[in-house]
Design an enzyme around this catalytic site. Structure first.
Site, mmCIF file in Angstrom:
data_model
loop_
_atom_site.group_PDB
_atom_site.id
_atom_site.type_symbol
_atom_site.label_atom_id
_atom_site.label_comp_id
_atom_site.label_asym_id
_atom_site.label_seq_id
_atom_site.Cartn_x
_atom_site.Cartn_y
_atom_site.Cartn_z
ATOM 1 N N CYS A 120 13.633 -12.550 -6.377
ATOM 2 C CA CYS A 120 12.397 -12.301 -6.665
ATOM 3 C C CYS A 120 13.177 -12.149 -8.346
ATOM 4 O O CYS A 120 12.232 -12.274 -9.268
ATOM 5 C CB CYS A 120 12.299 -11.280 -6.310
ATOM 6 S SG CYS A 120 11.012 -11.374 -4.790
ATOM 7 N N HIS A 253 8.691 -6.464 -12.153
ATOM 8 C CA HIS A 253 8.619 -7.388 -11.311
ATOM 9 C C HIS A 253 6.978 -6.737 -10.088
ATOM 10 O O HIS A 253 6.792 -5.278 -9.765
ATOM 11 C CB HIS A 253 9.309 -7.432 -10.129
ATOM 12 C CG HIS A 253 9.360 -8.192 -8.874
ATOM 13 N ND1 HIS A 253 8.833 -9.227 -9.185
ATOM 14 C CD2 HIS A 253 9.446 -8.057 -7.278
ATOM 15 C CE1 HIS A 253 8.694 -9.841 -8.026
ATOM 16 N NE2 HIS A 253 8.955 -8.813 -6.483
ATOM 17 N N ASN A 283 3.169 -10.748 -4.060
ATOM 18 C CA ASN A 283 4.572 -10.199 -5.212
ATOM 19 C C ASN A 283 4.980 -12.033 -5.671
ATOM 20 O O ASN A 283 5.146 -12.788 -4.028
ATOM 21 C CB ASN A 283 5.337 -9.885 -3.889
ATOM 22 C CG ASN A 283 6.660 -10.154 -4.372
ATOM 23 O OD1 ASN A 283 6.869 -11.672 -5.425
ATOM 24 N ND2 ASN A 283 8.102 -9.360 -3.786
HETATM 25 O O1 UT7 Z 1 10.458 -8.221 -4.475
HETATM 26 C C1 UT7 Z 1 11.293 -7.303 -3.519
HETATM 27 C C2 UT7 Z 1 10.209 -7.669 -1.770
HETATM 28 N N1 UT7 Z 1 9.513 -6.598 -1.242
HETATM 29 C C3 UT7 Z 1 9.259 -5.427 -1.346
HETATM 30 O O2 UT7 Z 1 8.736 -5.509 -2.470
HETATM 31 C C4 UT7 Z 1 8.860 -4.852 -0.731
HETATM 32 C C5 UT7 Z 1 9.222 -3.856 -1.049
HETATM 33 N N2 UT7 Z 1 8.573 -2.134 0.126
HETATM 34 C C6 UT7 Z 1 7.690 -1.971 0.367
HETATM 35 O O3 UT7 Z 1 6.365 -2.407 -0.480
HETATM 36 C C7 UT7 Z 1 7.342 -1.024 1.405
HETATM 37 O O4 UT7 Z 1 7.846 -0.593 2.105
HETATM 38 C C8 UT7 Z 1 5.954 -1.612 2.664
HETATM 39 C C9 UT7 Z 1 4.604 -2.063 1.558
HETATM 40 C C10 UT7 Z 1 6.179 -3.307 3.074
HETATM 41 C C11 UT7 Z 1 5.406 -0.771 3.788
HETATM 42 O O5 UT7 Z 1 4.825 0.340 2.994
HETATM 43 P P1 UT7 Z 1 5.129 2.170 4.000
HETATM 44 O O6 UT7 Z 1 4.325 2.776 3.232
HETATM 45 O O7 UT7 Z 1 7.416 2.043 3.712
HETATM 46 O O8 UT7 Z 1 4.985 1.886 4.901
HETATM 47 P P2 UT7 Z 1 5.816 2.222 6.572
HETATM 48 O O9 UT7 Z 1 7.129 0.701 6.561
HETATM 49 O O10 UT7 Z 1 7.046 2.816 6.357
HETATM 50 O O11 UT7 Z 1 4.889 1.152 7.745
HETATM 51 C C12 UT7 Z 1 4.302 2.442 8.148
HETATM 52 C C13 UT7 Z 1 3.624 1.973 9.174
HETATM 53 C C14 UT7 Z 1 4.369 2.214 10.564
HETATM 54 O O12 UT7 Z 1 3.498 2.376 11.523
HETATM 55 P P3 UT7 Z 1 4.387 3.000 12.509
HETATM 56 O O13 UT7 Z 1 5.676 3.305 12.770
HETATM 57 O O14 UT7 Z 1 4.077 4.653 11.285
HETATM 58 O O15 UT7 Z 1 3.276 3.343 13.957
HETATM 59 C C15 UT7 Z 1 4.121 0.474 10.071
HETATM 60 O O16 UT7 Z 1 4.632 -0.886 11.683
HETATM 61 O O17 UT7 Z 1 2.776 0.993 8.703
HETATM 62 C C16 UT7 Z 1 2.626 0.059 10.182
HETATM 63 N N3 UT7 Z 1 3.190 -1.313 9.363
HETATM 64 C C17 UT7 Z 1 1.467 -1.996 9.301
HETATM 65 N N4 UT7 Z 1 0.249 -1.228 9.290
HETATM 66 C C18 UT7 Z 1 -0.567 -2.196 8.974
HETATM 67 C C19 UT7 Z 1 3.512 -2.341 8.288
HETATM 68 N N5 UT7 Z 1 2.391 -3.247 7.545
HETATM 69 C C20 UT7 Z 1 1.389 -3.021 8.646
HETATM 70 C C21 UT7 Z 1 0.740 -3.864 7.926
HETATM 71 N N6 UT7 Z 1 -0.665 -3.385 8.565
HETATM 72 N N7 UT7 Z 1 0.233 -5.113 7.340
#
Ligand code: UT7
Length: 329
Positions: A120, A253, A283
């Site tokens: 990115c 970004h 993104n």
């Molecule tokens: O250019 C770089 C590209 N990448 C990025 O910028 C990604 C950077 N990371 C992020 O933006 C965040 O980490 C995410 C948006 C991907 C995830 O947010 P988070 O607050 O870090 O959530 P998490 O990964 O800690 O997950 C929390 C919960 C999990 O469930 P459990 O394990 O607590 O039961 C996930 O399974 O949310 C769940 N989850 C979802 N639930 C509903 C993960 N994705 C989803 C979803 N909808 N789409």
């Protein structure tokens, strides 16, 4: 790598354009494909909708309208472009390069043309390279495109990635200038963190049964992003002996509103100086910063004399910042 503009030849952006495909996919539509909800996506990312390319559209098709717009602003028909860099991880194909295809479509027969891969952050890397070539006198009119069609490499059954990304492209023209334009760049990479955002099977490394789809450890990328958006911006500001209060327009970004908010608060940049369009596009990888710049221009925020700070981050893991004084063009 860090450096300020010491060259006698000053370089600026003389044209800017952006394009996103027409098809909009809302969070509610995604919730019909994977186990997610509009509420979760908005709360965790700030994203409300994204654009997705039609089956018939490859990266060059998204790039061309952005390029034409940027060239029109720069007062060029494209035939006099002598350098064309396309930053992307989703070229039309590995070869010929998308940049060579675009150069042909423009009739830029004297242009050096190549694609650049830095996740990115690709647009920031390409900007720095084009800056260097124009500042050295090697190029007189350079075209930098940042764009991706990430929808082609997403796992559409993986809710942790599909909700984040969208398709889009942007382009800028760089030329020598009487006025300042670019002031400094800072670029970096940490391959040790590469495993947190990767595309197995997309190159010469063999994998058993690779699906060639994006794999991401969201939490690790989140931590990395919040760290480097701040450290890279601070490095480039310090290099130019500029205080954060002097930044008029901050273009980070567009990955996640929470990441942007975190960086903005840590840096101490007032929210009204921050450009955000991730809510509408998601993104778009290398398209993110030029799409945000184009939005800022459309909103009349990029007036001559304004100090503009851009910072990208992404797969690699990579990051990059540029500081520039916006000029008349
Ligand atoms: O250019 C770089 C590209 N990448 C990025 O910028 C990604 C950077 N990371 C992020 O933006 C965040 O980490 C995410 C948006 C991907 C995830 O947010 P988070 O607050 O870090 O959530 P998490 O990964 O800690 O997950 C929390 C919960 C999990 O469930 P459990 O394990 O607590 O039961 C996930 O399974 O949310 C769940 N989850 C979802 N639930 C509903 C993960 N994705 C989803 C979803 N909808 N789409």
């Amino acid at each position: 790598m860090i450096g300020d503009a010491r060259s006698d030849v000053r370089v600026t952006i003389t044209g800017l354009g952006a394009y996103a495909p027409e098809r909009v996919i809302t969070n509610d539509e995604l919730a019909q494909m994977v186990d997610t909800s509009d509420e979760w996506i908005v709360e965790r990312t700030g994203i409300r909708e994204r654009r997705i390319a039609a089956d018939s559209q490859a990266l060059s098709d998204l790039s061309l309208p952005a390029v034409r717009q940027a060239l029109e602003q720069a007062g060029s028909d494209g035939t006099d472009v002598d350098l064309l860099i396309v930053a992307t991880v989703t070229p039309d194909m590995m070869f010929p390069s998308t940049s060579a295809l675009l150069a042909d479509q423009l009739g830029a027969t004297d242009a050096a043309a190549y694609d650049l891969s830095a996740g990115c952050t690709g647009f920031m890397y390409a900007l720095a390279q084009a800056y260097g070539m124009v500042a050295s006198g090697l190029s007189r009119r350079a075209l930098v495109v940042g764009g991706d069609v990430l929808s082609r490499i997403l796992d559409w059954s993986d809710r942790s990635t599909v909700v984040l990304f969208g398709d889009g492209a942007g382009a800028v023209v760089l030329e020598p200038s009487e006025e300042a334009g670019f002031l400094a760049f800072e670029l970096g990479a940490d391959g040790g963190g590469g495993e947190h955002l990767w595309l197995p099977g997309s190159g010469s490394r063999k994998f058993d049964d690779p699906d060639r789809l994006v794999k991401m450890n969201g939490r690790e990328v989140f931590k990395f992003a919040t760290r480097v958006l701040v450290s890279s911006a601070e490095a480039v500001l310090e290099r130019c002996d500029v205080s954060v209060e002097d930044v008029d327009v901050y273009v980070p970004h567009q990955a996640n509103v929470r990441i942007i908010d975190h960086a903005t608060k840590k840096l101490g940049i007032p929210s009204e100086r921050v450009v955000i369009n991730v809510d509408r596009y998601g993104n778009t990888s290398s398209g993110s910063i030029p799409l945000a710049l184009a939005d800022a221009q459309a909103d009349d925020r990029l007036r001559p004399g304004k100090l503009v700070l851009m910072t990208g981050m992404g797969a690699g893991l990579t990051w990059g910042s540029a500081l520039m004084r916006w000029t008349e063009g």
